[in-house]
Design an enzyme around this catalytic site. Structure first.
Site, short mmCIF file in Angstrom:
data_model
loop_
_atom_site.label_atom_id
_atom_site.label_comp_id
_atom_site.label_asym_id
_atom_site.label_seq_id
_atom_site.Cartn_x
_atom_site.Cartn_y
_atom_site.Cartn_z
N GLU A 41 -3.82 7.21 -3.82
CA GLU A 41 -3.48 5.90 -3.26
C GLU A 41 -3.20 4.88 -4.35
O GLU A 41 -3.88 4.87 -5.38
CB GLU A 41 -4.68 5.34 -2.47
CG GLU A 41 -4.83 5.89 -1.08
CD GLU A 41 -5.99 5.20 -0.35
OE1 GLU A 41 -5.99 5.26 0.89
OE2 GLU A 41 -6.88 4.61 -0.99
N TYR A 96 0.86 -1.19 0.00
CA TYR A 96 0.00 0.00 0.00
C TYR A 96 0.90 1.24 0.00
O TYR A 96 1.82 1.35 0.81
CB TYR A 96 -0.89 0.01 1.26
CG TYR A 96 -1.61 1.33 1.43
CD1 TYR A 96 -2.87 1.54 0.87
CD2 TYR A 96 -1.02 2.39 2.13
CE1 TYR A 96 -3.53 2.75 0.99
CE2 TYR A 96 -1.68 3.61 2.26
CZ TYR A 96 -2.92 3.78 1.69
OH TYR A 96 -3.55 4.98 1.81
#
Ligand code: GDP
Ligand code: MN
Length: 377
Positions: free
Chosen positions: A190, A101
């Protein structure tokens, strides 16, 4: 402004992030044609403005053209958390060896862009933050220098302590993401997940970007990214009319001048046991046209049982505001009661004008709010 994965990926590509190619399709045959263009295997991915698509069945790995047909047919038209899928992204599928991530957002505490990264990629980061916050590494980026090489490498090494090559790739990805974040005036960006293939190639296979509405004027092209079909109807109307509006679930419609006063009004409605139907800042003008627009948008909501004007007359004088409200309400067919609280410059004159109408005047904010809640039932 929230944009779709395929749009976010276009921005990422422009900033040199490694994104597998891809195109969107609105029909099954189009999806199959794209899959033939890319070659199998491909991913068929729902394009909706919400996360967790994979879990909801909106992301499918396809090894045959039949799979593509079945997946596109199932996903197009699917409802994912209240969002209807109108488009699917067809993108070459990659082999996943490890997932990470990498995300950035504006952090109000440090007043900086906060880089967050974790080796727990591919799962919902909110869940990781809740269960195992120590697995998310953070670095607040100094805007004077950007994300420096050693800082990026340091973050990369936290994710893969024993693989300097991958750590470098992860660091370089963070630096590109930061440039994209700043360049696009994002408020959130993201990559979840960023993956490595078994041969060590890195790919950003998912992308999420929120653009800062206040900076959209700097990017005329971004207006085309707005998905009008996904936007709330009344919020769109308000945006076009230049009003700052957020729809809520209650029954007291609020028209207030000034964002701070609007927030305080909503607080007070709640304090006295009521529920505001909306947030609305009509700004510092008494323009009847603006009032008509605002009333029209609020009255589109059948839940609204009373309307509360809370106006502080500063530069705009209360008598002008009263005239604007009267002119607007007279030109409309309104059946719900309207409470008006006017205070500030020329308030006596303003109230005298209101006294001649069947609007419900109030002097204090407490009185106005209580009256509106009572009239809303
Ligand atoms: P999200 O569920 O909305 O976050 O959608 P993602 O784009 O992150 O896709 C969900 C999951 O599908 C990912 O976490 C991966 O596990 C899987 N996935 C997505 N793209 C690929 C791919 O190219 N190859 C493989 N093998 N899996 C993929
Ligand atoms: Mn994802």
């Amino acid at each position: 402004m929230n944009i779709h994965e395929y749009q976010a990926k276009e921005i990422f590509t422009a900033y040199g992030l490694p994104v597998p190619g891809g195109k969107v399709a609105g029909a099954v045959d189009e999806a199959v044609a794209l899959a033939e263009e890319y070659g199998l295997p491909v991913m068929v991915k729902s394009q909706v403005l919400t996360g967790g698509r994979g879990k909801a069945g909106g992301v499918k790995f396809c090894e045959s053209m039949d799979d593509v047909r079945t997946a596109a047919d199932a996903i197009l038209g699917m409802d994912i958390k209240g969002h209807t899928v109108h488009k699917v992204l067809i993108t070459p599928a990659v082999d996943i060896d490890s997932e990470f991530y990498i995300g950035m957002l504006i952090d109000r505490n440090t007043k900086r862009v906060l880089l967050m990264a974790s080796a727990e990629g591919g799962v919902e980061i909110e869940q990781v933050a809740k269960d195992t916050p120590e697995l998310i590494f953070k670095h607040a980026i100094d805007p004077r220098f950007g994300l420096l090489d050693h800082e990026a490498l340091g973050m990369g090494l936290k994710l893969v302590p024993d693989d300097i090559k991958k750590a470098r790739q992860l660091g370089a990805t963070m630096q590109k993401l930061y440039r994209a974040f700043v360049g696009a005036d994002a408020s959130l960006a993201e990559i979840n997940p960023f993956i490595f293939t078994p041969t060590g190639e890195g790919h950003a296979i998912d992308a999420k970007v929120n653009l800062d509405d206040n900076a959209l004027f700097r990017h005329p092209g971004y207006e085309d990214l707005r998905d009008l079909a996904a936007e709330d109807r009344s919020e769109r109307k308000a945006r076009v009319a230049g009003l700052s509006f957020v729809k809520l679930e209650g029954n007291v419609g609020c028209l207030v001048n000034g964002a701070g006063l609007a927030m305080a009004t909503m607080d007070l409605v709640k304090y006295y046991g009521g529920q505001p139907a909306n947030f609305l800042d009509i700004g510092g003008s008494s323009n009847p046209e603006k009032v008509v627009n605002a009333l029209t948008i609020i009255l589109e909501d059948p839940e609204v049982k009373a309307i509360l004007f809370n106006i502080f007359g500063g530069i705009t004088r209360c008598d002008d505001v009263a005239k604007g409200i009267i002119k607007a309400t007279e030109s409309m067919d309104i059946t719900v009661p309207i409470v008006v609280r006017l205070t500030g410059t020329n308030e006596t004159e303003g109230r005298a004008l209101l006294a001649k109408t069947d609007l419900h005047p109030a002097e204090t904010m407490d009185e106005a709010v209580q009256k509106a809640i009572e009239l809303a039932g």
